[in-house]
Design a protein around this motif. Structure first.
Motif, mmCIF file in Angstrom:
data_model
loop_
_atom_site.group_PDB
_atom_site.id
_atom_site.type_symbol
_atom_site.label_atom_id
_atom_site.label_comp_id
_atom_site.label_asym_id
_atom_site.label_seq_id
_atom_site.Cartn_x
_atom_site.Cartn_y
_atom_site.Cartn_z
ATOM 1 N N THR A 30 -30.280 -12.463 20.475
ATOM 2 C CA THR A 30 -29.169 -13.598 20.865
ATOM 3 C C THR A 30 -27.728 -13.019 20.635
ATOM 4 O OG1 THR A 30 -29.234 -14.223 18.509
ATOM 5 C CG2 THR A 30 -30.792 -15.523 19.846
ATOM 6 N N ALA A 88 -23.734 -17.030 19.820
ATOM 7 C CA ALA A 88 -24.847 -17.990 19.523
ATOM 8 C C ALA A 88 -25.013 -18.047 18.101
ATOM 9 C CB ALA A 88 -26.252 -17.732 20.265
ATOM 10 N N HIS A 144 -22.518 -19.540 16.197
ATOM 11 C CA HIS A 144 -22.605 -21.245 16.229
ATOM 12 C C HIS A 144 -23.724 -21.600 15.472
ATOM 13 C CE1 HIS A 144 -22.239 -25.042 18.422
ATOM 14 N NE2 HIS A 144 -23.443 -25.054 18.535
ATOM 15 N N TYR A 176 -14.965 -13.526 26.862
ATOM 16 C CA TYR A 176 -13.885 -14.868 26.778
ATOM 17 C C TYR A 176 -12.876 -14.926 27.701
ATOM 18 C CZ TYR A 176 -11.080 -18.404 24.260
ATOM 19 O OH TYR A 176 -10.317 -19.719 24.188
ATOM 20 N N HIS A 189 -16.444 -15.700 31.362
ATOM 21 C CA HIS A 189 -18.043 -15.743 31.392
ATOM 22 C C HIS A 189 -18.526 -15.371 29.702
ATOM 23 C CE1 HIS A 189 -17.641 -11.248 31.570
ATOM 24 N NE2 HIS A 189 -16.827 -11.731 32.626
ATOM 25 N N GLY A 211 -19.802 -17.829 28.015
ATOM 26 C CA GLY A 211 -20.749 -18.667 27.673
ATOM 27 C C GLY A 211 -20.417 -19.832 26.788
ATOM 28 N N GLU A 212 -21.317 -20.665 26.513
ATOM 29 C CA GLU A 212 -21.238 -21.995 25.853
ATOM 30 C C GLU A 212 -20.600 -21.950 24.448
ATOM 31 O OE1 GLU A 212 -24.927 -24.238 24.825
ATOM 32 O OE2 GLU A 212 -25.783 -22.629 25.057
ATOM 33 N N HIS A 213 -20.732 -20.500 23.978
ATOM 34 C CA HIS A 213 -20.233 -20.440 22.437
ATOM 35 C C HIS A 213 -18.938 -19.468 22.328
ATOM 36 C CE1 HIS A 213 -24.059 -22.049 21.308
ATOM 37 N NE2 HIS A 213 -24.650 -21.225 21.763
ATOM 38 N N ALA A 214 -18.266 -19.462 23.495
ATOM 39 C CA ALA A 214 -16.963 -18.795 23.468
ATOM 40 C C ALA A 214 -15.986 -19.216 22.531
ATOM 41 C CB ALA A 214 -16.468 -18.454 24.963
ATOM 42 N N GLU A 215 -15.815 -20.432 22.424
ATOM 43 C CA GLU A 215 -14.886 -20.814 21.705
ATOM 44 C C GLU A 215 -15.184 -20.805 20.397
ATOM 45 O OE1 GLU A 215 -11.780 -22.041 22.498
ATOM 46 O OE2 GLU A 215 -12.221 -21.655 24.701
#
Length: 473
Positions: A88, A92, A95, A203, A207, A209-213
């Motif tokens: 992973t 991820a 998070h 970042y 691109h 991804g959903e966990h960039a923040e």
């Protein structure tokens, strides 16, 4: 081994000793091991530690628990199953691990009254979510950086200042040669865009991804901490330590406590490779390793294999899961006089400290840099990603104990003739001057962790700071 404490269990806070430190590693081997080595030193100094571990990584605590059974306790949450050992992304994992914030916060608050209260949190720099946890509990958080000061400061600078490459239609079509400057660091170093952390580039380029923040918040939370504790040595990064407080670390105190790893592990499994090395002259063998988390791409591995054979350089290659050229391992196994390929885990510390090893072909991961520097072995720097380009600068340009093999990351495949030439210049008598500087650096690093050395004083100062926290009302 001490009995594992779980979140469901309770204890009598009044019966526990004071100066209780909560230690939260990022649960991968390369991050956990240095923090656990430091934890051992803190426990030896009289602090009580509770170390958080996931189910998949609890076994890594065994040596620490065996050595400090009365002062170190593991803490696991049986219902938490996030496993960082798989493929992973870091985002991820950050998070996923942040889900521990609430139950761990409850665990800390339950011990807020009495001698067993937690006086501080010491956590990995990928565990930024422990900063609000510590703030809510009213205790300071110290960030443990398994990287050097240069890489740690530069990475935090990126997420704090957010430099961006030029648009694609600018002078350089894809921005790969765009240089990012770090003006607040000694020497104002600069690095090409492709040499920066992929986490950051992803970042900014949109691109991530959903966990960039989650990644960005992680590093910004670190800058709210009370201090940074770095596994580094003044012998290697004195200019950055002398320059503190560093603006890029928000002016926070940096404790330089490295190298934290013990000088010798006494690992019996190193016997086969050390016996093989015994047959070679001093400084005549190349050790090759790109770490346990990174496999050298097949074209790169093929070029290096050809260079080793062409230069007739004896070698030990810790190949882990790397794909080597067809027939290469068979030829090596058949001769046994030219090389050795190790699959799986390799006794790196023992190999680097063997007199026959004359250079280390490395990706410049920080643990590898520290181990090679402490052993006095010159490095052939082949950085690929993460903090490795920052580390390579220290090795090659500042400490001058290494030679650059490639700065092309995964894109450029080094020429085998050039690789063979560099090997010939470093291994054996030709590398004498480089090796002399490496040995001098090793002596300074040994002095730093010795009695009254700079790293020893830093550990003692950190212990006093933590001890004083336990004395405050």
């Amino acid at each position: 081994m001490a009995t594992t404490t779980t979140a469901a269990e309770t204890s009598d806070p009044a019966a526990a000793p004071a100066r209780h430190l909560l230690v939260v590693p990022y649960p991968t081997t390369d991050h956990m091991q240095p923090l656990l080595h430091l934890a051992s030193q803190l426990a030896t100094a009289g602090l009580r530690l509770t170390v958080v571990a996931t189910t998949a990584n609890l076994h890594l605590l065994s040596p620490l628990l065996a050595e400090h059974s009365s002062s170190v306790s593991p803490l696991s949450f049986p219902s938490f199953e996030h496993d960082t050992s798989g493929p992973t992304s870091v985002g991820a994992d950050i998070h996923g691990l942040a889900a521990l914030r609430e139950p761990l916060g409850e665990w800390v608050r339950a011990r807020s009254g009495g001698d067993g209260r937690v006086v501080a949190v010491l956590s990995d720099f990928f565990c930024g979510w422990t900063q609000p946890l510590a703030a809510e509990a009213g205790v300071p958080r110290l960030v443990f950086a398994p990287s050097g000061v240069l890489a740690t400061a530069a990475t935090h600078y990126l997420f704090r200042r957010m430099p961006k490459p030029p648009p694609p239609d600018a002078a350089d079509a894809d921005g790969r040669e765009y240089a990012v400057e770090f003006p607040a660091l000694p020497g104002a170093p600069s690095f090409q865009w492709r040499q920066l952390s992929r986490m950051y580039r992803s970042y900014v380029e949109g691109h991530g991804g959903e966990h960039a923040e989650a990644i960005k918040h992680n590093f910004l939370w670190n800058l709210e901490s009370s201090a940074f504790v770095c596994n580094t040595s003044r012998a290697l990064e004195g200019s950055y330590l002398d320059a503190q407080p560093l603006e890029d670390l928000a002016g926070r105190r940096v404790w330089a406590v490295g190298p934290v790893a013990p000088e010798s592990t006494g690992d019996e499994s190193a016997g086969e490779v050390t016996r093989w090395l015994d047959a070679f002259p001093d400084a005549s063998v190349a050790y090759v390793s790109f770490g346990s988390m990174m496999a050298l791409p097949p074209p790169h591995a093929a070029s290096l294999a050809a260079a080793l054979e062409r230069s007739n350089t004896p070698f030990v290659w810790a190949a882990s899961t790397a794909t080597l050229p067809d027939g290469f391992e068979e030829r090596v196994a058949a001769s046994r006089s030219t090389g050795m390929v190790i699959r799986g885990w390799a006794p790196q510390t023992a190999v680097l400290r063997h007199r026959a090893v004359g250079c280390f072909v490395t990706h410049c991961g920080w643990n590898s840099v520290m181990e090679a520097a402490a052993a006095g072995v010159p490095m052939l720097a082949w950085p690929m990603a993460a903090d490795q380009f920052f580390n390579a600068r220290l090795v090659v340009d500042e400490a001058r104990v290494g030679v650059t093999v490639s700065l092309g990351s995964f894109v450029h495949v080094p020429d085998e003739d050039e690789l063979a030439r560099v090997l010939g210049e470093v291994v054996g008598e030709a590398g004498g001057e480089l090796r002399a500087r490496a040995m001098e650096l090793a002596a300074r690093m040994a002095e730093a962790v010795g009695e009254d050395g700079s790293s020893r004083r830093e550990v003692d100062g950190l212990v006093r700071e933590l001890w004083n926290l336990g004395s405050r009302s």
